[in-house]
Design an enzyme around this catalytic site. Structure first.
Site, PDB file in Angstrom:
ATOM      1  N   SER A   1       0.843  -1.197   0.000  1.00 50.18           N
ATOM      2  CA  SER A   1       0.000   0.000   0.000  1.00 50.18           C
ATOM      3  C   SER A   1       0.873   1.240   0.000  1.00 50.18           C
ATOM      4  CB  SER A   1      -0.892   0.016   1.248  1.00 50.18           C
ATOM      5  OG  SER A   1      -1.524   1.270   1.418  1.00 50.18           O
TER       6      SER A   1
ATOM      7  N   TYR B   1      -1.841  -0.619  10.113  1.00 50.07           N
ATOM      8  CA  TYR B   1      -1.948  -1.007   8.704  1.00 50.07           C
ATOM      9  C   TYR B   1      -0.729  -0.530   7.925  1.00 50.07           C
ATOM     10  CZ  TYR B   1      -3.782  -1.008   3.897  1.00 50.07           C
ATOM     11  OH  TYR B   1      -3.957  -1.192   2.551  1.00 50.07           O
TER      12      TYR B   1
END
Length: 294
Positions: A188, A201
């Site tokens: 990501s 995350y």
């Protein structure tokens, strides 16, 4: 004179934010008001993965679904992992794979649990007789307003799903991977530009990027390649599962002025899985709408 074959990337897909409420965990694609485009109607294959056998974690919706559809239309048998509550999405993907005349396998598995990452590999090999494309895509993304509000149970779950299960799957798959096989991880933009509200995350995805580069070094002498896809703001159910607190403006600040759709990543997964990328390993590919990774 305007060239009718050119498509403006700023307006090719959905150009505004979204008006959707958060969903119960797990958020599913079939219940979204604005359904992500995963290539169900648009992706056309060219036989690039004929005879291949793939496993995709998180393959029931979003980016994983787009990869599964593309792989099947390129000639691969495809197994997908999903979690309980996502049966309808998983069954829809299975039907799309089988419609291409390919073998499909849907595997319910909770990647928070020790051994789940290895189990899905063994089930794939049992069903297909081989495994040569491993796409590690499943992820948990939950907003926490402050460190004080961030439960350590959530941190552990995020790490188990987003990175530890990858270790398990690759360790289990190694004995089945032959020269020419490929590993593709999904990281990501958060790995490079972390948002404070997504600290667990973002940290896990930094680990995914490092893990992938390390895998490439380990597997290169065996003729096996490993690369990572780095998405920016892509419209998936993940955004509705406590993963975003500004849906109305989602993707609007990217240089191209919009969020991405999962189908816009499908061709990259095919490229990295196919012989077209035979000289590519250890690379991080950003699909970010123009945002810089570094």
């Amino acid at each position: 004179m305007t060239n009718k074959y050119l498509k403006d990337p700023r307006t090719l897909y959905h150009t505004e934010g979204y008006h959707e409420p958060d969903r119960d965990t797990p958020a599913t694609q079939n219940k979204m008001q604005f359904v992500p485009d995963c290539g169900e109607k648009s992706y056309v294959g060219n036989g690039k993965l004929e005879g291949r056998n793939a496993l995709i974690t998180g393959g029931d919706s979003g980016i994983g679904r787009a990869a599964a559809i593309a792989f099947a239309r390129e000639g691969a048998n495809v197994a997908i992992q999903y979690v309980a509550g996502e049966e309808a999405d998983a069954e829809a993907v299975r039907d799309l794979i089988e419609a291409e005349g390919r073998k499909a396998l849907i595997i319910p598995a909770d990647l928070r649990e020790e051994g789940a990452g290895a189990e899905i590999v063994e089930k794939t090999v049992e069903a297909f007789g081989a495994l040569d494309i491993l796409v590690l895509n499943s992820a948990q993304q939950i907003i926490s307003e402050s460190l004080e509000d961030l439960p350590m149970e959530q941190v552990r779950d995020t790490m188990n799903i987003n990175i530890i299960s990858m270790f398990e799957s690759v360790k289990a798959a190694e004995k089945y991977l032959e020269p020419g096989a490929t590993i593709i991880t999904t990281s990501s933009m958060q790995a490079f530009a972390p948002t404070a509200k997504l600290l667990d995350y973002a940290t896990s995805n930094g680990a995914v990027a490092t893990f992938t580069k390390g895998l490439s070094e380990y597997f290169a002498p065996k003729g096996i390649r490993a690369n990572s896809v780095i998405p920016g703001p892509i419209w998936t159910p993940l955004q509705l599962d406590q993963g975003n607190d500004d849906i109305e403006n989602f993707g609007q600040t990217q240089p191209l002025g919009r969020s991405g759709q999962p189908v816009e990543l499908a061709s990259l997964y095919v490229f990295l899985a196919s012989n077209d990328s035979s000289y590519v390993t250890g690379q991080l590919y950003g699909i970010t709408g123009g945002a810089r990774m570094i």
